[in-house]
Design a protein around this motif. Structure first.
Motif, PDB file in Angstrom:
ATOM      1  N   LEU A 232      58.311  36.594  45.570  1.00 27.98           N
ATOM      2  CA  LEU A 232      57.553  35.345  45.661  1.00 27.98           C
ATOM      3  C   LEU A 232      58.073  34.385  44.602  1.00 27.98           C
ATOM      4  CD1 LEU A 232      53.901  36.676  46.094  1.00 27.98           C
ATOM      5  CD2 LEU A 232      55.283  35.532  47.848  1.00 27.98           C
ATOM      6  N   VAL A 233      58.226  33.126  44.976  1.00 31.41           N
ATOM      7  CA  VAL A 233      58.668  32.071  44.059  1.00 31.41           C
ATOM      8  C   VAL A 233      57.749  30.878  44.218  1.00 31.41           C
ATOM      9  CG1 VAL A 233      60.590  30.631  43.288  1.00 31.41           C
ATOM     10  CG2 VAL A 233      61.063  32.831  44.379  1.00 31.41           C
ATOM     11  N   THR A 234      57.338  30.271  43.118  1.00 29.43           N
ATOM     12  CA  THR A 234      56.517  29.071  43.191  1.00 29.43           C
ATOM     13  C   THR A 234      56.845  28.149  42.021  1.00 29.43           C
ATOM     14  OG1 THR A 234      54.254  28.245  43.493  1.00 29.43           O
ATOM     15  CG2 THR A 234      54.551  30.050  41.927  1.00 29.43           C
ATOM     16  N   PHE A 235      56.058  27.108  41.872  1.00 31.41           N
ATOM     17  CA  PHE A 235      56.240  26.099  40.827  1.00 31.41           C
ATOM     18  C   PHE A 235      55.573  26.572  39.536  1.00 31.41           C
ATOM     19  CE2 PHE A 235      57.160  23.970  44.592  1.00 31.41           C
ATOM     20  CZ  PHE A 235      57.391  22.608  44.457  1.00 31.41           C
ATOM     21  N   GLY A 236      56.120  26.153  38.404  1.00 32.53           N
ATOM     22  CA  GLY A 236      55.454  26.407  37.143  1.00 32.53           C
ATOM     23  C   GLY A 236      54.063  25.806  37.108  1.00 32.53           C
TER      24      GLY A 236
ATOM     25  N   GLU B  24      51.489  34.850  41.453  1.00 32.06           N
ATOM     26  CA  GLU B  24      52.160  35.582  42.520  1.00 32.06           C
ATOM     27  C   GLU B  24      51.409  36.861  42.876  1.00 32.06           C
ATOM     28  OE1 GLU B  24      55.526  33.905  39.848  1.00 32.06           O
ATOM     29  OE2 GLU B  24      53.395  34.432  39.685  1.00 32.06           O
ATOM     30  N   ILE B  25      50.886  37.549  41.865  1.00 32.42           N
ATOM     31  CA  ILE B  25      50.193  38.807  42.143  1.00 32.42           C
ATOM     32  C   ILE B  25      48.880  38.570  42.899  1.00 32.42           C
ATOM     33  CG2 ILE B  25      51.271  40.099  40.279  1.00 32.42           C
ATOM     34  CD1 ILE B  25      48.728  39.620  38.611  1.00 32.42           C
ATOM     35  N   ALA B  26      48.248  37.426  42.664  1.00 34.33           N
ATOM     36  CA  ALA B  26      47.016  37.118  43.394  1.00 34.33           C
ATOM     37  C   ALA B  26      47.329  36.834  44.859  1.00 34.33           C
ATOM     38  CB  ALA B  26      46.308  35.928  42.758  1.00 34.33           C
ATOM     39  N   VAL B  27      48.379  36.060  45.093  1.00 36.89           N
ATOM     40  CA  VAL B  27      48.780  35.772  46.476  1.00 36.89           C
ATOM     41  C   VAL B  27      49.164  37.065  47.181  1.00 36.89           C
ATOM     42  CG1 VAL B  27      50.507  34.596  47.902  1.00 36.89           C
ATOM     43  CG2 VAL B  27      49.494  33.413  45.944  1.00 36.89           C
ATOM     44  N   ALA B  28      49.931  37.906  46.496  1.00 38.79           N
ATOM     45  CA  ALA B  28      50.345  39.178  47.093  1.00 38.79           C
ATOM     46  C   ALA B  28      49.149  40.066  47.399  1.00 38.79           C
ATOM     47  CB  ALA B  28      51.312  39.891  46.152  1.00 38.79           C
ATOM     48  N   ARG B  29      48.202  40.103  46.483  1.00 37.24           N
ATOM     49  CA  ARG B  29      47.019  40.951  46.666  1.00 37.24           C
ATOM     50  C   ARG B  29      46.184  40.500  47.855  1.00 37.24           C
ATOM     51  NH1 ARG B  29      45.245  40.202  41.890  1.00 37.24           N
ATOM     52  NH2 ARG B  29      43.683  38.618  42.390  1.00 37.24           N
ATOM     53  N   GLU B  30      45.978  39.175  47.966  1.00 39.45           N
ATOM     54  CA  GLU B  30      45.144  38.661  49.053  1.00 39.45           C
ATOM     55  C   GLU B  30      45.795  38.844  50.422  1.00 39.45           C
ATOM     56  OE1 GLU B  30      42.034  37.656  48.692  1.00 39.45           O
ATOM     57  OE2 GLU B  30      42.244  38.131  46.565  1.00 39.45           O
ATOM     58  N   LEU B  31      47.112  38.861  50.446  1.00 39.50           N
ATOM     59  CA  LEU B  31      47.829  39.027  51.710  1.00 39.50           C
ATOM     60  C   LEU B  31      48.100  40.489  52.044  1.00 39.50           C
ATOM     61  CD1 LEU B  31      50.347  36.095  51.315  1.00 39.50           C
ATOM     62  CD2 LEU B  31      48.853  36.405  53.290  1.00 39.50           C
ATOM     63  N   GLY B  32      47.937  41.375  51.072  1.00 39.79           N
ATOM     64  CA  GLY B  32      48.278  42.764  51.294  1.00 39.79           C
ATOM     65  C   GLY B  32      49.774  43.006  51.293  1.00 39.79           C
ATOM     66  N   ILE B  33      50.497  42.240  50.478  1.00 44.40           N
ATOM     67  CA  ILE B  33      51.953  42.370  50.436  1.00 44.40           C
ATOM     68  C   ILE B  33      52.374  43.712  49.842  1.00 44.40           C
ATOM     69  CG2 ILE B  33      54.000  41.492  49.203  1.00 44.40           C
ATOM     70  CD1 ILE B  33      52.991  38.668  49.802  1.00 44.40           C
ATOM     71  N   GLY B  34      51.646  44.187  48.872  1.00 48.35           N
ATOM     72  CA  GLY B  34      52.029  45.447  48.232  1.00 48.35           C
ATOM     73  C   GLY B  34      52.956  45.211  47.069  1.00 48.35           C
ATOM     74  N   GLU B  35      54.005  46.033  46.961  1.00 46.65           N
ATOM     75  CA  GLU B  35      54.924  45.933  45.834  1.00 46.65           C
ATOM     76  C   GLU B  35      55.788  44.678  45.921  1.00 46.65           C
ATOM     77  OE1 GLU B  35      57.280  49.447  45.783  1.00 46.65           O
ATOM     78  OE2 GLU B  35      55.612  50.755  45.185  1.00 46.65           O
ATOM     79  N   LEU B  36      56.070  44.107  44.757  1.00 46.12           N
ATOM     80  CA  LEU B  36      57.008  42.988  44.657  1.00 46.12           C
ATOM     81  C   LEU B  36      58.163  43.403  43.758  1.00 46.12           C
ATOM     82  CD1 LEU B  36      54.573  39.962  44.162  1.00 46.12           C
ATOM     83  CD2 LEU B  36      55.993  40.394  46.175  1.00 46.12           C
TER      84      LEU B  36
ATOM     85  N   PHE C  32      60.591  40.851  43.005  1.00 47.89           N
ATOM     86  CA  PHE C  32      61.127  39.612  42.431  1.00 47.89           C
ATOM     87  C   PHE C  32      60.010  38.591  42.337  1.00 47.89           C
ATOM     88  CE2 PHE C  32      63.172  35.432  42.732  1.00 47.89           C
ATOM     89  CZ  PHE C  32      64.084  35.526  41.690  1.00 47.89           C
ATOM     90  N   LEU C  33      59.815  38.028  41.150  1.00 48.26           N
ATOM     91  CA  LEU C  33      58.811  36.986  40.911  1.00 48.26           C
ATOM     92  C   LEU C  33      59.453  35.903  40.061  1.00 48.26           C
ATOM     93  CD1 LEU C  33      57.422  40.037  40.287  1.00 48.26           C
ATOM     94  CD2 LEU C  33      55.360  38.643  40.546  1.00 48.26           C
TER      95      LEU C  33
ATOM     96  N   CYS D 293      58.617  31.290  49.310  1.00 45.58           N
ATOM     97  CA  CYS D 293      58.373  30.195  48.359  1.00 45.58           C
ATOM     98  C   CYS D 293      57.089  29.495  48.786  1.00 45.58           C
ATOM     99  CB  CYS D 293      59.524  29.201  48.375  1.00 45.58           C
ATOM    100  SG  CYS D 293      61.163  29.941  48.204  1.00 45.58           S
ATOM    101  N   TYR D 294      56.229  29.152  47.849  1.00 43.24           N
ATOM    102  CA  TYR D 294      54.974  28.507  48.212  1.00 43.24           C
ATOM    103  C   TYR D 294      54.558  27.488  47.162  1.00 43.24           C
ATOM    104  CZ  TYR D 294      52.695  31.659  44.844  1.00 43.24           C
ATOM    105  OH  TYR D 294      52.334  32.336  43.699  1.00 43.24           O
ATOM    106  N   ARG D 295      53.746  26.540  47.595  1.00 35.39           N
ATOM    107  CA  ARG D 295      53.105  25.575  46.686  1.00 35.39           C
ATOM    108  C   ARG D 295      51.781  25.183  47.299  1.00 35.39           C
ATOM    109  NH1 ARG D 295      50.837  23.537  42.826  1.00 35.39           N
ATOM    110  NH2 ARG D 295      51.454  21.626  41.750  1.00 35.39           N
ATOM    111  N   ALA D 296      50.702  25.326  46.532  1.00 32.64           N
ATOM    112  CA  ALA D 296      49.367  24.966  46.998  1.00 32.64           C
ATOM    113  C   ALA D 296      48.675  24.141  45.930  1.00 32.64           C
ATOM    114  CB  ALA D 296      48.551  26.216  47.303  1.00 32.64           C
TER     115      ALA D 296
END
Length: 381
Positions: free
Chosen positions: A49-53, A59-71, A73-74, A105-108
């Protein structure tokens, strides 16, 4: 030179509004899920996962809510809107290095209903100490100084800024996803809009928007086997100019210029083997209208100080020599820190844009200027 080994395989976005009614984390999750659905992938396929400063969603919150599991690269990129294309470059580097085979990549942001960037805040970095005491405490005020110098140096007028705004709103008017869909403006309406920081009027300034955008980056070989037509990343670059400040630089020998965009442009042309004449359409970061004009010059579409003539003959219109922001840009569609411009470029490559530009040539995308910035060239593949 970055070889064309990666592609954007999925795009997703929420609606664009002035009050989303939900948290930025929820917006991020919605956009990422939509991008994965577009690509035909599952959350478990994501390795990075990559996002803006400046993004508030870890990233871990987005991964957790989506059920991505292990990452595996951040990463985060700084300098506000200058990160827009750099997050894609970062994803390309991760995929090419074998660190992660699928990177999102995301931005919210709730930039209208939450913290509004146009309001003064506590100085965000040491550089601000040079201009905050002088009352230059908002992006519009800072950039107005450069805009005034540009008018002085090159004989342009505020009507030239207005021509950019009118074109962007005209394009947005026929884009159903745009906040200003069905609402074009005239040059007289631009002239009548109130001053924000002279010589910038209200209609010279991008919107304040709520929403989120996400992109899926993977290898080109894998992207070709997925659901959507891939947009090949032909070039990706970052750049900072000499004596760089944030949001703009007053101490260079030439104030009315954006050398950071020239640094990016030179890399894009070199990496891709293309030049300005090859570009089918440009998605230029239009947070303020004068910076669209200056980008045209820095990227080589016209000479220094010649953007006003370039605009005068309709070059940036949908049927012009270089259609700019067919979706309406941040002035007309939404301000999602430039990420919605990348999704527009992907739609143009796929042939699914609301205002589709004919042909199969590459699409140029730029990120925020006045700060260290970035850019992309996307092509079909």
């Amino acid at each position: 030179m970055i070889p064309s080994t990666c592609a954007i395989a999925g795009i997703g976005a929420t609606e664009f509004s002035k009050d989303s009614g939900r948290s930025e984390l929820r917006l991020a999750v919605e956009a990422v899920r939509a991008a994965l659905d577009d690509a035909g992938l599952r959350p478990g396929d994501v390795a990075g996962l990559v996002t803006f400063g400046m993004d508030n969603n870890p990233e871990i919150a987005v991964a957790r809510e989506l059920g991505i599991g292990e990452l595996r690269f951040l990463s985060r990129i700084g300098y506000g809107g200058g990160a827009a294309c750099a997050v894609v470059q970062q994803a390309v580097l991760a995929v090419d290095a074998g660190l992660a085979d699928v990177v999102v990549c995301y931005r919210a942001l709730n930039e209208r209903s939450g913290r509004r960037f146009g309001r003064p805040v506590t100085p965000p970095d040491p550089d601000a100490g040079w201009h905050y005491p002088m009352g230059l405490a908002t992006p519009a005020a800072m950039i107005a100084m450069v805009a005034r110098r540009y008018l002085h140096d090159y004989g342009a007028t505020t009507d030239d800024f207005g021509r950019v705004a009118v074109a962007m709103r005209r394009h947005a008017a026929t884009n159903p996803a745009a906040w200003f869909a069905g609402r074009p403006i005239t040059l007289d309406e631009h002239r009548a809009s109130r001053w924000i920081a002279e010589p910038l009027r209200l209609l010279d300034c991008c919107q304040e928007s709520d929403g989120a955008v996400a992109l899926v980056v993977t290898s080109l070989s894998r992207a070709r086997d997925l659901s959507a037509r891939p947009a090949v990343i032909a070039a990706a670059a970052q750049g900072s100019g000499p004596d760089q400040f944030v949001m703009t630089s007053y101490y260079r020998s030439e104030v009315a210029a954006l050398p950071e965009m020239s640094v990016v442009g030179c890399q894009l042309w070199e990496q891709s083997g293309l030049g300005p004449a090859d570009v089918r359409a440009a998605v230029l970061y239009d947070h303020f209208t004068p910076y669209v004009m200056m980008q045209l010059e820095e990227l080589g579409f016209c000479g220094r100080g010649e953007a006003r003539h370039f605009l005068a003959d309709g070059a940036i219109e949908l049927d012009g020599r270089l259609p700019v922001n067919p979706h309406g840009g941040q002035l007309g569609e939404a301000y999602i820190h430039g990420m919605n411009g990348i999704t527009e470029a992907v739609r143009q490559i796929r042939g699914t844009a609301a205002n589709q530009i004919p042909g199969d040539g590459p699409i140029l995308v730029t990120a925020g200027t006045g700060v260290p910035t970035s850019g992309l060239i996307l092509r079909s593949g």
